[in-house]
Design a protein around this motif. Structure first.
Motif, PDB file in Angstrom:
ATOM      1  N   ALA A 293      -0.801 -19.881  14.049  1.00 27.28           N
ATOM      2  CA  ALA A 293      -1.308 -21.069  13.358  1.00 27.28           C
ATOM      3  C   ALA A 293      -2.105 -20.726  12.103  1.00 27.28           C
ATOM      4  CB  ALA A 293      -2.174 -21.893  14.309  1.00 27.28           C
ATOM      5  N   THR A 294      -2.599 -19.505  12.011  1.00 25.61           N
ATOM      6  CA  THR A 294      -3.424 -19.132  10.857  1.00 25.61           C
ATOM      7  C   THR A 294      -2.599 -18.658   9.662  1.00 25.61           C
ATOM      8  OG1 THR A 294      -3.681 -16.865  11.655  1.00 25.61           O
ATOM      9  CG2 THR A 294      -5.320 -18.475  12.372  1.00 25.61           C
ATOM     10  N   ILE A 295      -1.286 -18.524   9.831  1.00 28.51           N
ATOM     11  CA  ILE A 295      -0.456 -18.031   8.734  1.00 28.51           C
ATOM     12  C   ILE A 295      -0.522 -18.970   7.532  1.00 28.51           C
ATOM     13  CG2 ILE A 295       1.946 -17.595   8.030  1.00 28.51           C
ATOM     14  CD1 ILE A 295       2.430 -16.426  10.798  1.00 28.51           C
ATOM     15  N   GLY A 296      -0.598 -20.277   7.787  1.00 27.58           N
ATOM     16  CA  GLY A 296      -0.643 -21.243   6.696  1.00 27.58           C
ATOM     17  C   GLY A 296      -1.875 -21.128   5.818  1.00 27.58           C
ATOM     18  N   PHE A 297      -2.901 -20.412   6.293  1.00 25.44           N
ATOM     19  CA  PHE A 297      -4.131 -20.276   5.519  1.00 25.44           C
ATOM     20  C   PHE A 297      -4.184 -18.969   4.729  1.00 25.44           C
ATOM     21  CE2 PHE A 297      -5.055 -23.029   9.116  1.00 25.44           C
ATOM     22  CZ  PHE A 297      -5.644 -24.120   8.489  1.00 25.44           C
ATOM     23  N   LEU A 298      -3.133 -18.141   4.847  1.00 26.03           N
ATOM     24  CA  LEU A 298      -3.116 -16.874   4.120  1.00 26.03           C
ATOM     25  C   LEU A 298      -2.816 -17.118   2.639  1.00 26.03           C
ATOM     26  CD1 LEU A 298      -1.105 -14.612   6.608  1.00 26.03           C
ATOM     27  CD2 LEU A 298      -3.568 -14.564   6.192  1.00 26.03           C
ATOM     28  N   GLY A 329       8.933 -20.480   9.200  1.00 29.54           N
ATOM     29  CA  GLY A 329       9.621 -19.205   9.357  1.00 29.54           C
ATOM     30  C   GLY A 329      10.046 -18.972  10.792  1.00 29.54           C
ATOM     31  N   TRP A 330      10.392 -17.730  11.084  1.00 29.56           N
ATOM     32  CA  TRP A 330      10.872 -17.353  12.409  1.00 29.56           C
ATOM     33  C   TRP A 330      10.094 -16.139  12.912  1.00 29.56           C
ATOM     34  CZ3 TRP A 330      13.914 -18.005   8.096  1.00 29.56           C
ATOM     35  CH2 TRP A 330      14.769 -19.122   8.082  1.00 29.56           C
ATOM     36  N   THR A 331      10.035 -16.006  14.208  1.00 30.76           N
ATOM     37  CA  THR A 331       9.436 -14.811  14.800  1.00 30.76           C
ATOM     38  C   THR A 331      10.538 -13.918  15.351  1.00 30.76           C
ATOM     39  OG1 THR A 331       9.136 -15.940  16.925  1.00 30.76           O
ATOM     40  CG2 THR A 331       7.270 -15.936  15.390  1.00 30.76           C
ATOM     41  N   HIS A 332      10.326 -12.623  15.257  1.00 30.16           N
ATOM     42  CA  HIS A 332      11.290 -11.631  15.726  1.00 30.16           C
ATOM     43  C   HIS A 332      10.552 -10.580  16.545  1.00 30.16           C
ATOM     44  CE1 HIS A 332      14.821 -12.707  13.127  1.00 30.16           C
ATOM     45  NE2 HIS A 332      13.863 -13.277  12.435  1.00 30.16           N
ATOM     46  N   PRO A 333      11.244  -9.946  17.495  1.00 28.12           N
ATOM     47  CA  PRO A 333      10.628  -8.804  18.185  1.00 28.12           C
ATOM     48  C   PRO A 333      10.327  -7.690  17.191  1.00 28.12           C
ATOM     49  CG  PRO A 333      12.626  -9.530  19.322  1.00 28.12           C
ATOM     50  CD  PRO A 333      12.598 -10.241  18.004  1.00 28.12           C
ATOM     51  N   VAL A 334       9.275  -6.939  17.460  1.00 25.51           N
ATOM     52  CA  VAL A 334       8.922  -5.844  16.558  1.00 25.51           C
ATOM     53  C   VAL A 334       9.620  -4.555  16.984  1.00 25.51           C
ATOM     54  CG1 VAL A 334       6.673  -6.779  15.922  1.00 25.51           C
ATOM     55  CG2 VAL A 334       6.853  -5.279  17.894  1.00 25.51           C
ATOM     56  N   MET A 335       9.988  -3.773  16.003  1.00 32.85           N
ATOM     57  CA  MET A 335      10.420  -2.400  16.238  1.00 32.85           C
ATOM     58  C   MET A 335       9.349  -1.522  15.617  1.00 32.85           C
ATOM     59  SD  MET A 335      13.879  -0.421  15.004  1.00 32.85           S
ATOM     60  CE  MET A 335      13.478   0.995  14.002  1.00 32.85           C
ATOM     61  N   THR A 336       8.675  -0.729  16.418  1.00 32.99           N
ATOM     62  CA  THR A 336       7.556   0.060  15.915  1.00 32.99           C
ATOM     63  C   THR A 336       7.969   1.501  15.649  1.00 32.99           C
ATOM     64  OG1 THR A 336       6.803   0.557  18.156  1.00 32.99           O
ATOM     65  CG2 THR A 336       5.813  -1.347  17.057  1.00 32.99           C
ATOM     66  N   VAL A 337       7.313   2.111  14.669  1.00 30.64           N
ATOM     67  CA  VAL A 337       7.532   3.510  14.330  1.00 30.64           C
ATOM     68  C   VAL A 337       6.177   4.159  14.111  1.00 30.64           C
ATOM     69  CG1 VAL A 337       9.776   3.056  13.272  1.00 30.64           C
ATOM     70  CG2 VAL A 337       7.717   3.015  11.847  1.00 30.64           C
ATOM     71  N   ASP A 338       6.175   5.482  14.153  1.00 31.06           N
ATOM     72  CA  ASP A 338       4.976   6.267  13.896  1.00 31.06           C
ATOM     73  C   ASP A 338       5.055   6.831  12.486  1.00 31.06           C
ATOM     74  OD1 ASP A 338       3.621   9.182  14.013  1.00 31.06           O
ATOM     75  OD2 ASP A 338       2.607   7.863  15.426  1.00 31.06           O
ATOM     76  N   ALA A 339       3.900   7.043  11.856  1.00 33.31           N
ATOM     77  CA  ALA A 339       3.884   7.556  10.493  1.00 33.31           C
ATOM     78  C   ALA A 339       4.541   8.927  10.383  1.00 33.31           C
ATOM     79  CB  ALA A 339       2.446   7.625   9.971  1.00 33.31           C
ATOM     80  N   GLY A 340       4.645   9.641  11.486  1.00 31.82           N
ATOM     81  CA  GLY A 340       5.290  10.953  11.466  1.00 31.82           C
ATOM     82  C   GLY A 340       6.791  10.905  11.654  1.00 31.82           C
ATOM     83  N   ASP A 341       7.349   9.720  11.953  1.00 35.38           N
ATOM     84  CA  ASP A 341       8.794   9.606  12.122  1.00 35.38           C
ATOM     85  C   ASP A 341       9.504   9.842  10.787  1.00 35.38           C
ATOM     86  OD1 ASP A 341       8.442   9.032  14.766  1.00 35.38           O
ATOM     87  OD2 ASP A 341       8.678   6.875  14.556  1.00 35.38           O
ATOM     88  N   HIS A 342      10.729  10.278  10.861  1.00 38.26           N
ATOM     89  CA  HIS A 342      11.486  10.608   9.660  1.00 38.26           C
ATOM     90  C   HIS A 342      12.319   9.421   9.193  1.00 38.26           C
ATOM     91  CE1 HIS A 342      11.149  14.966  11.223  1.00 38.26           C
ATOM     92  NE2 HIS A 342      10.139  14.667  10.442  1.00 38.26           N
ATOM     93  N   ASP A 343      12.494   9.342   7.882  1.00 40.36           N
ATOM     94  CA  ASP A 343      13.193   8.205   7.280  1.00 40.36           C
ATOM     95  C   ASP A 343      14.571   7.992   7.897  1.00 40.36           C
ATOM     96  OD1 ASP A 343      10.971   8.191   5.715  1.00 40.36           O
ATOM     97  OD2 ASP A 343      11.996   8.456   3.801  1.00 40.36           O
ATOM     98  N   HIS A 344      15.351   9.075   8.008  1.00 43.82           N
ATOM     99  CA  HIS A 344      16.727   8.913   8.480  1.00 43.82           C
ATOM    100  C   HIS A 344      16.777   8.462   9.937  1.00 43.82           C
ATOM    101  CE1 HIS A 344      15.878  13.022   9.934  1.00 43.82           C
ATOM    102  NE2 HIS A 344      16.827  12.810  10.823  1.00 43.82           N
ATOM    103  N   GLU A 345      15.770   8.893  10.745  1.00 46.71           N
ATOM    104  CA  GLU A 345      15.727   8.468  12.141  1.00 46.71           C
ATOM    105  C   GLU A 345      15.447   6.966  12.239  1.00 46.71           C
ATOM    106  OE1 GLU A 345      12.615  10.934  13.569  1.00 46.71           O
ATOM    107  OE2 GLU A 345      13.887  12.694  13.891  1.00 46.71           O
ATOM    108  N   ILE A 346      14.554   6.472  11.387  1.00 51.45           N
ATOM    109  CA  ILE A 346      14.209   5.046  11.405  1.00 51.45           C
ATOM    110  C   ILE A 346      15.397   4.204  10.951  1.00 51.45           C
ATOM    111  CG2 ILE A 346      12.719   3.299  10.353  1.00 51.45           C
ATOM    112  CD1 ILE A 346      10.557   5.474  10.232  1.00 51.45           C
ATOM    113  N   VAL A 347      16.068   4.649   9.905  1.00 49.76           N
ATOM    114  CA  VAL A 347      17.247   3.913   9.430  1.00 49.76           C
ATOM    115  C   VAL A 347      18.317   3.872  10.513  1.00 49.76           C
ATOM    116  CG1 VAL A 347      19.141   3.922   7.760  1.00 49.76           C
ATOM    117  CG2 VAL A 347      16.799   4.395   6.997  1.00 49.76           C
ATOM    118  N   ALA A 348      18.543   4.998  11.174  1.00 46.40           N
ATOM    119  CA  ALA A 348      19.561   5.037  12.233  1.00 46.40           C
ATOM    120  C   ALA A 348      19.220   4.069  13.361  1.00 46.40           C
ATOM    121  CB  ALA A 348      19.695   6.466  12.770  1.00 46.40           C
ATOM    122  N   ARG A 349      17.941   4.003  13.740  1.00 43.67           N
ATOM    123  CA  ARG A 349      17.532   3.073  14.797  1.00 43.67           C
ATOM    124  C   ARG A 349      17.654   1.637  14.329  1.00 43.67           C
ATOM    125  NH1 ARG A 349      11.725   5.054  15.933  1.00 43.67           N
ATOM    126  NH2 ARG A 349      11.560   2.933  16.717  1.00 43.67           N
ATOM    127  N   ALA A 350      17.259   1.369  13.085  1.00 46.32           N
ATOM    128  CA  ALA A 350      17.317   0.001  12.578  1.00 46.32           C
ATOM    129  C   ALA A 350      18.756  -0.512  12.531  1.00 46.32           C
ATOM    130  CB  ALA A 350      16.683  -0.068  11.186  1.00 46.32           C
TER     131      ALA A 350
END
Length: 388
Positions: A293-298, A329-350
């Motif tokens: 509900a607070t998104i409209g105030f951002l 808008g719409w809500t979606h499940p989150v896919m989380t990553v760690d700052a140490g994860d590698h770019d290509h691994e994240i793209v492959a998962r996405a």
């Protein structure tokens, strides 16, 4: 002439010399304060950073013998004192948190059934803030009501606790339980890790489970790493966390990595640093809110907003409807990553996500799951193509 056979007297369960009777007696002595159940601590290692990030508290019985807890937990169950014994061990683990090295968590085993017991719940309630504590659910029988268990766990998470599922692949904690409970850490049973370097089927299972749990925002922890070859195999498969005798045996002290293992991991880490990591691509200005509900105030009408819980851990991702005015808008499940994860691994998962959400941002979190910022998948893809 016939052979004479000496008669061997059979031991009954109530015979004080029998193993079950000795275990029954030891449990009574521990709960009466006449004997001590000691905790030892086994390190959990981050294979990317090459350092200890947590410890699992393990109970040992029998004085200097330090016997493993299986027979004693069974004895407590037989005599109707399982909750008392579990609370006794849990109290020791909660008291030990004060000495845990900075930046490390402490994991403690808790039966999902006994998690609802008044004795255990009262102890957890009295502990107050549970930050830095990982409740590791251990049980090899099905849980009748996963919904009720999830509510109890969510209440503990609101106070800072993290959740781990133990022995995944060996007991009740199968993929359905992982999907329903959404643990922070999923522990893969030792039976699926032993000789993983020699078994292509096990390698495939480790890789598939790792991809599955990362899609849920969880981190995979493999147990039973005892050889360098196994360490190499799970590292190549992108496993983030591990424990086992090679990485550190249970000890009454907060042990660190053995020198030889630390050096080996340093070599692997140095090699991995040549692969782009996502940390530099994190948009740390992306807003987060506690309530939709607070998104409209951002201000500035952001395109993406992360909804977090009371501990700043991501719950869902909100995407603005570009064709509408106002906070639609719409809500979606989150896919989380760690700052140490590698770019290509994240793209492959996405790219394994459904087409309509494939290029949604992924959410970057720190080591304890706290929101850090957003990572835009299309930027990673563009950077990957440009680098070729």
């Amino acid at each position: 002439m016939g052979l004479s056979v000496a008669a061997v007297p059979l031991q009954r369960r109530d015979d004080p010399r029998s193993a079950p009777a000795r275990a029954d007696l030891e449990v009574k002595r521990v709960l009466a304060g006449m004997a001590a159940a000691r905790l030892v601590f086994q390190p959990v290692v981050d294979l990317v950073r090459g350092e200890v990030v947590g410890y699992e508290a393990l109970a040992r019985f029998g004085g200097a013998g330090l016997r493993t807890p299986g027979p004693y937990l069974a004895a407590a169950e037989r005599t109707g004192r399982a909750a008392e014994l579990e609370a006794h061990l849990l109290a020791q683990a909660l008291a030990a948190r004060a000495g845990v090295p900075a930046g490390c968590f402490l994991a403690v085993n808790v039966s999902p059934v006994l998690l609802a017991d008044p004795v255990v719940t009262a102890l957890l309630r009295a502990a107050g803030d549970l930050s830095g504590l990982v409740l590791e659910l251990t049980e090899h029988v099905p849980v009748d009501n996963l919904g009720a268990l999830r509510k109890r766990i969510d209440a503990l998470r609101d106070r800072g606790a993290l959740l781990a599922l133990d022995d995944t692949g060996a007991g009740w904690s199968g993929l359905r339980q992982v999907a329903e409970l959404r643990p922070d850490i999923v522990k893969l049973d030792k039976s699926l890790v032993t000789d993983v370097d020699r078994d292509e089927v096990k390698q495939g299972l480790v890789e598939l489970v790792g991809q599955f749990v990362s899609r849920l925002g969880s981190r995979l922890l493999v147990e039973g790493v005892e050889r360098f070859e196994e360490l190499d195999a799970v590292s190549r498969l992108g496993v983030p966390l591990a424990q086992g005798w090679l990485l550190g045996r249970p000890s009454i002290r907060w042990s660190q990595l053995p020198a030889g293992v630390a050096e080996a991991l340093a070599v692997r880490t140095a090699h991995r640093t040549h692969v782009p990591q996502v940390g530099n691509a994190v948009d740390r200005t992306a807003p987060c809110v506690r309530h939709l509900a607070t998104i409209g105030f951002l201000p500035d009408e952001p395109r993406h907003v992360v909804v977090v819980d009371a501990r700043q851990r991501p719950v869902t991702l909100w995407l603005r409807n570009a064709e509408a005015t106002g906070p639609s808008g719409w809500t979606h499940p989150v896919m989380t990553v760690d700052a140490g994860d590698h770019d290509h691994e994240i793209v492959a998962r996405a790219m394994t996500r459904p087409p309509q959400t494939r290029f949604d941002p992924v959410v970057c979190v720190d080591a304890v799951g706290v929101y850090v910022g957003l990572v835009h998948v299309e930027h990673l893809v563009t950077a990957s193509v440009t680098a070729r």
